[in-house]
Design a protein around this motif. Sequence first.
Motif, PDB file in Angstrom:
ATOM      1  N   PRO A 114       4.371  25.000 -34.081  1.00 11.70           N
ATOM      2  CA  PRO A 114       3.220  25.554 -33.359  1.00 11.70           C
ATOM      3  C   PRO A 114       3.388  25.586 -31.837  1.00 11.70           C
ATOM      4  CG  PRO A 114       2.769  23.314 -34.021  1.00 11.70           C
ATOM      5  CD  PRO A 114       4.102  23.679 -34.616  1.00 11.70           C
ATOM      6  N   ILE A 115       4.596  25.358 -31.365  1.00 12.70           N
ATOM      7  CA  ILE A 115       4.824  25.362 -29.918  1.00 12.70           C
ATOM      8  C   ILE A 115       5.189  26.778 -29.493  1.00 12.70           C
ATOM      9  CG2 ILE A 115       6.219  24.448 -28.041  1.00 12.70           C
ATOM     10  CD1 ILE A 115       6.595  21.935 -29.708  1.00 12.70           C
ATOM     11  N   ASP A 116       4.440  27.314 -28.577  1.00 10.40           N
ATOM     12  CA  ASP A 116       4.666  28.664 -28.088  1.00 10.40           C
ATOM     13  C   ASP A 116       5.681  28.631 -26.943  1.00 10.40           C
ATOM     14  OD1 ASP A 116       2.455  31.252 -26.810  1.00 10.40           O
ATOM     15  OD2 ASP A 116       4.355  31.372 -27.842  1.00 10.40           O
ATOM     16  N   ASP A 117       6.162  29.792 -26.567  1.00  9.85           N
ATOM     17  CA  ASP A 117       7.125  29.885 -25.468  1.00  9.85           C
ATOM     18  C   ASP A 117       6.552  29.305 -24.180  1.00  9.85           C
ATOM     19  OD1 ASP A 117       8.680  31.213 -27.286  1.00  9.85           O
ATOM     20  OD2 ASP A 117       8.274  33.198 -26.468  1.00  9.85           O
ATOM     21  N   ILE A 118       5.309  29.603 -23.887  1.00  3.63           N
ATOM     22  CA  ILE A 118       4.715  29.110 -22.646  1.00  3.63           C
ATOM     23  C   ILE A 118       4.536  27.595 -22.692  1.00  3.63           C
ATOM     24  CG2 ILE A 118       2.308  29.465 -23.313  1.00  3.63           C
ATOM     25  CD1 ILE A 118       3.798  30.080 -19.844  1.00  3.63           C
ATOM     26  N   GLY A 119       4.297  27.046 -23.867  1.00  5.93           N
ATOM     27  CA  GLY A 119       4.175  25.593 -23.994  1.00  5.93           C
ATOM     28  C   GLY A 119       5.473  24.885 -23.666  1.00  5.93           C
ATOM     29  N   VAL A 120       6.578  25.412 -24.172  1.00  7.30           N
ATOM     30  CA  VAL A 120       7.894  24.838 -23.876  1.00  7.30           C
ATOM     31  C   VAL A 120       8.196  24.990 -22.392  1.00  7.30           C
ATOM     32  CG1 VAL A 120      10.372  25.077 -24.299  1.00  7.30           C
ATOM     33  CG2 VAL A 120       8.760  25.190 -26.196  1.00  7.30           C
ATOM     34  N   THR A 121       7.868  26.136 -21.834  1.00  5.65           N
ATOM     35  CA  THR A 121       8.103  26.364 -20.405  1.00  5.65           C
ATOM     36  C   THR A 121       7.276  25.391 -19.568  1.00  5.65           C
ATOM     37  OG1 THR A 121       8.524  28.693 -20.854  1.00  5.65           O
ATOM     38  CG2 THR A 121       8.038  28.093 -18.576  1.00  5.65           C
TER      39      THR A 121
END
Length: 83
Positions: A54-61
């Motif tokens: 459930p981790i989105d690209d923006i979350g990882v960034t």
Amino acid sequence: MKLKKLLSLKQWSHIFRNSWQYIVSPEVAVADKLLFTIPVIVYWVMPDVLPFMPIDDIGVTMLLAGWFVSRMERKYPVLKIKR
């Protein structure tokens, strides 16, 4: 980061503003800049490595940006940008 800081808009504006300042700063080593940019670019280009997470690209960034800014503030205290 503590939960209170994690939810703070002031903290996230500090992180995003300073991450950009550290990336464009000529005093920061290129290797330190690549330590942040390469994982972010790889994750954005290949987002389906973990398709059911459930981790989105923006979350990882955002997580990497928080780590990067805290690391740069410790490594380059002279360049510490005002809040």
